[in-house]
Design an enzyme around this catalytic site. Structure first.
Site, PDB file in Angstrom:
ATOM      1  N   GLU A 168      21.546  45.805  71.988  1.00 44.68           N
ATOM      2  CA  GLU A 168      22.436  46.102  71.287  1.00 44.68           C
ATOM      3  C   GLU A 168      23.028  45.843  70.618  1.00 44.68           C
ATOM      4  O   GLU A 168      24.174  47.153  69.997  1.00 44.68           O
ATOM      5  CB  GLU A 168      23.051  44.464  71.324  1.00 44.68           C
ATOM      6  CG  GLU A 168      24.848  44.453  71.636  1.00 44.68           C
ATOM      7  CD  GLU A 168      25.895  44.829  72.850  1.00 44.68           C
ATOM      8  OE1 GLU A 168      25.053  44.834  73.942  1.00 44.68           O
ATOM      9  OE2 GLU A 168      26.450  44.669  73.070  1.00 44.68           O
ATOM     10  N   HIS A 172      23.493  52.376  74.266  1.00 44.17           N
ATOM     11  CA  HIS A 172      22.536  51.911  75.446  1.00 44.17           C
ATOM     12  C   HIS A 172      21.842  53.251  76.412  1.00 44.17           C
ATOM     13  O   HIS A 172      20.787  52.713  76.116  1.00 44.17           O
ATOM     14  CB  HIS A 172      23.354  51.148  76.494  1.00 44.17           C
ATOM     15  CG  HIS A 172      23.262  49.417  75.945  1.00 44.17           C
ATOM     16  ND1 HIS A 172      22.645  48.823  75.028  1.00 44.17           N
ATOM     17  CD2 HIS A 172      25.130  48.988  75.901  1.00 44.17           C
ATOM     18  CE1 HIS A 172      23.053  47.839  74.984  1.00 44.17           C
ATOM     19  NE2 HIS A 172      24.796  47.653  75.453  1.00 44.17           N
ATOM     20  N   HIS A 221      30.103  52.825  73.376  1.00 48.69           N
ATOM     21  CA  HIS A 221      29.192  51.171  73.568  1.00 48.69           C
ATOM     22  C   HIS A 221      27.565  51.997  74.237  1.00 48.69           C
ATOM     23  O   HIS A 221      27.060  51.964  74.200  1.00 48.69           O
ATOM     24  CB  HIS A 221      29.783  50.442  73.643  1.00 48.69           C
ATOM     25  CG  HIS A 221      28.939  49.454  73.737  1.00 48.69           C
ATOM     26  ND1 HIS A 221      28.878  48.402  72.907  1.00 48.69           N
ATOM     27  CD2 HIS A 221      28.542  48.340  74.244  1.00 48.69           C
ATOM     28  CE1 HIS A 221      28.055  47.021  73.093  1.00 48.69           C
ATOM     29  NE2 HIS A 221      27.844  47.710  73.955  1.00 48.69           N
ATOM     30  N   GLU A 222      28.216  52.301  75.660  1.00 46.22           N
ATOM     31  CA  GLU A 222      26.810  52.075  76.674  1.00 46.22           C
ATOM     32  C   GLU A 222      26.206  53.742  76.589  1.00 46.22           C
ATOM     33  O   GLU A 222      25.277  53.682  77.136  1.00 46.22           O
ATOM     34  CB  GLU A 222      28.099  52.491  77.782  1.00 46.22           C
ATOM     35  CG  GLU A 222      28.682  51.255  78.492  1.00 46.22           C
ATOM     36  CD  GLU A 222      28.167  49.344  78.163  1.00 46.22           C
ATOM     37  OE1 GLU A 222      27.246  50.136  77.797  1.00 46.22           O
ATOM     38  OE2 GLU A 222      28.641  48.844  78.269  1.00 46.22           O
TER      39      GLU A 222
END
Lengths: 508, 508
Positions: free
Chosen positions: A296, A270, A266-267
């Site tokens: 997101e 980003h 997820h990170e």
């Protein structure tokens, strides 16, 4: 000289960008490496940096340069670098100049203090401990709202900070449609809950070995040690000090394997966005992605569309199995894929599955509006939270640490949460387009080849930086407005396959 | 309002102090955790922060507040908080306002770039690679000097930045006296070089185990995990982001045990100073120690007077031996004590013993003056360096990495080096007083009891923060001016004992 206005504006905004990056780094430092006793001084430091940045940005000199630069860029293409710079600077200036520097600094200092209090309140599950900081946070946002002309809905002003151009009414409609699609789908899945066994995920997985796995995942999807860092924190986040200094974080749960892997992916999503912004926008507001829905979409795409996809585990499961032979020796890649996609209503947002996750968001979106509109007493929030958890997810909240205190966001304001759900929807809209544009996508992913996917994202999304709004980006890239349709289709297809649902199950 | 001038001044200086602390943190981050590719952006960020701090400090508004506050504090005790604040602010203001903000920012940005180049130049032992950055550094310092009225010696202005109130002539006299005392002492020791065997230090000591030892040392002398950090770097340094956020660093050499331990104790001494400044001076120039001689006296005191002392190893050697039974099983505490005090002329300053160390400094002090006065061509520096190394220390320099390129200081300016030697002298003057004031000091240290020593330093030195100059501090604490006598006495006594010298050996 008016002809120098663009260059002067760029120089002025570059210094402000430096200050903003440094403020971000101070936050990273506090959450990863700072000795805990440094918190009070850090609050002052962040407040000073943010105050200086704000003061410089809202000065009349900045306004004069924007006006002069606007004349010079009149007639340029909408998405040219210079026209975008002036447009974005103008938008932010007109918004920020309404906020006194003292209020901006107070919001920053108060956020840092509230966050420290929240850590302790959550640890001891004591809402009373957090309540005065929450009250202060709400009071500061009311003073913030007072700086603006009345909007159709007060929440509009806050939402616009995180999703420029979006309105509460629009998001409300989209999330209602999403909820109406999800509720029957989740119900259908729950009827066949025994179809998926996730027991193998809940064994003991030593954090040191998880760390090795997470590093292997990141290396496979492209983690450059010269430009990236990975650290361990309580609440994972991503931060970039520059396009060449991207810092992501994760956390390892000893008794639940997927937590650390998916938080890291997820990170990574980003971070990849931040690292893909053109260096020419490095010290410019054009290089700052202000649409959190877009941001997101990138983290969700890597976490869910890649990370929770069947091809990814066809590729990576053998490595995972080799790291954990005792725990996963008898498990197949297909079984593992099904397990990480198990739908199970639960208490904690960040541990929720793809489907129920959105109901956590809708709950927060509704409570935030009630808070901002004054329709709920802050002291009654735990009760309101628990009632909605029972209604939407059918789960009982044992204590506030597992309820209203689970997220730190309200230390920093309101309006952020809905962008998480928007990110899911955008990711699905982009993924549909990627499947059309990248030949043999599944086949490539199942071989651990992420090159074309990364290339598509870099060219279509990342290189734009913050030039376009969410709506403008979707219009350009997929030719559609924001819509929950593709996301619902994606979930129906994926979960239908995993749970063996009838093709029409979960449709209303 | 003039009556608010003090409060307004404090507020203004607090924000400037925040910016300076943040600039320090950016440096720490770069040297410990930053991905290497982030260097260019970091240079911009540091330059912006330092530029903003400088611009605010030298503004006419600051000057107006200092003037008004000076009227209010007229008649207060010299070392009262308020009088000290105004006196220090005035001194710095009168100096800094002469330097244009653009020059300050350029010096900062150029330093960061020079440091990156130096790392590579040192790695490849290529002075040519570093030369253009050194030229730029010198050029910037010339422009800096041009901002001031001509001093008796140009070097005075630079020295004053690191040692306020000191003059080149004064330091020259003191270092000459020191040199004249050291040369015969070192010669006498060298005649008896076989009296000390340090072979046991040069075995293989795994860094992970050294780390455990260093942590045990620091815990014993008082390392509070809530307020301190220890990290590993190429060039050890200490930095405090606040009195409650102190960060020290060390480095482990696989084949030389004392390096990591003494570097850590050295930086601990710096850190203890920073952490001992009263919290009431936290965001004030009074809390900033500007005398590097004083600062260095604290690091030297812990590194050498404690760490290279016999009592310390009576206390700690059993623990060290238990960690390294294979390497040190047959060694006694006394043998180890003698080994870490072995005198051996060598190439690298930071690895030098206590006695020859000062000759490394004197060499640099002389070269710095030649650079500033234009008496040496920068391209000829390696030659000048090597000639002095042969003359003062009798060693041949094999390459520039082990010669003129070994230290990064010239990336940042000139005038810093002599304060290292001054620190040695001050440490000896303080230590003599501590021995009088703290009963049974040796006995306490040999039992690992550092409480009274720490208490003495906290009360006599640390609590003062930056209120007094080096000369004022010495006058108050030991009632003497700066002098090499106690340091030479200390070395003669210690080395005389270890090497079995005649009582008059090494005296001229």
């Amino acid at each position: 000289m008016p002809e120098n206005a663009l260059e002067d504006l760029r120089g002025r905004l570059a210094a402000i960008s430096d200050l903003e990056r440094v403020a971000g780094l101070l936050g990273w430092d506090q959450q990863t490496v700072m000795p805990p006793a440094g918190a009070q001084a850090r609050a002052n430091q962040r407040a000073t940096i943010i105050g200086v940045a704000h003061e410089r940005f809202v000065s009349t000199e900045t306004g004069r340069l924007i006006e002069a630069a606007a004349e010079l860029t009149d007639g340029l293409d909408y998405d040219s670098d210079d026209a975008s710079l002036v447009r974005i600077a103008m938008r932010d200036y007109q918004k920020e100049r309404r906020v006194p520097s003292e209020l901006a600094a107070e919001m920053s200092a108060s956020s840092t203090e509230a966050h420290e209090a929240w850590v302790e309140a959550r640890r001891t599950s004591s809402f009373e401990l957090f309540l005065p900081y929450l009250e202060k946070s709400v009071e500061l946002r009311r003073r913030y709202l007072d700086c603006f002309d009345p909007a159709e809905r007060p929440y509009d002003v806050l939402l616009d900070d995180y999703e420029p151009g979006a309105t509460t009414a629009e998001v409300e409609g989209i999330l209602a449609e999403l909820r109406d699609g999800l509720v029957p789908l989740i119900a259908a899945v729950r009827e066949r809950r025994d179809a998926v066994d996730a027991g193998m995920l809940h064994q003991h997985y030593p954090p040191e070995e998880q760390k090795a796995v997470v590093k292997a995942v990141l290396d496979a999807i492209c983690f450059d040690d010269a430009r990236w860092r990975l650290d361990e924190v309580v609440h994972p986040f991503a931060m970039s000090a520059s396009v060449n200094d991207v810092r992501i974080t994760t956390r390892y749960l000893e008794d639940f394997l997927p937590g650390g892997i998916f938080a890291a992916m997820h990170e990574f999503g980003h971070g990849l966005y931040e690292s893909g912004v053109g260096e020419e926008h490095e010290r410019s507001p054009v290089g700052r992605v202000t649409s959190l829905g877009l941001h997101e979409s990138q983290s969700r795409l890597w976490e869910n569309f890649v990370g929770r996809g069947r091809p990814f585990w066809q590729f990576f499961f053998p490595q995972l199995q080799a790291q954990f032979p005792k725990q996963l020796g008898d498990v197949s890649a297909e079984q593992f894929y099904r397990a990480v996609n198990r739908v199970e209503p639960s208490l904690i947002r960040v541990e929720a599955d793809e489907a129920t996750y959105n109901l956590h968001i809708i709950l927060r979106f509704e409570l935030e509006q009630a808070i901002v509109d004054g329709d709920v007493q802050l002291a009654d929030l735990p009760e309101a939270w628990n009632a909605r958890m029972a209604e939407y997810l059918g789960v009982g909240v044992p204590d506030d640490a597992h309820g209203v205190l689970q997220d730190p966001h309200w230390c920093f304001g309101f309006g952020y949460f809905p962008t998480y759900a928007l990110g899911n929807l955008v990711a699905a809209q982009l993924w549909r387009k990627i499947e059309q544009d990248v030949p043999d996508l599944e086949d490539r992913l199942s071989k651990g080849d992420f090159t074309d996917l990364r290339g598509w994202l870099a060219g279509q999304i990342h290189a734009l930086g913050g030039k376009l709004t969410l709506a403008e980006t979707l219009d350009r890239v997929v030719g559609e407005p924001l819509s929950p349709g593709p996301y619902l289709d994606y979930l129906r297809s994926k979960l239908g396959d995993i749970y063996g649902l009838m093709p029409t199950a979960g449709r209303t």
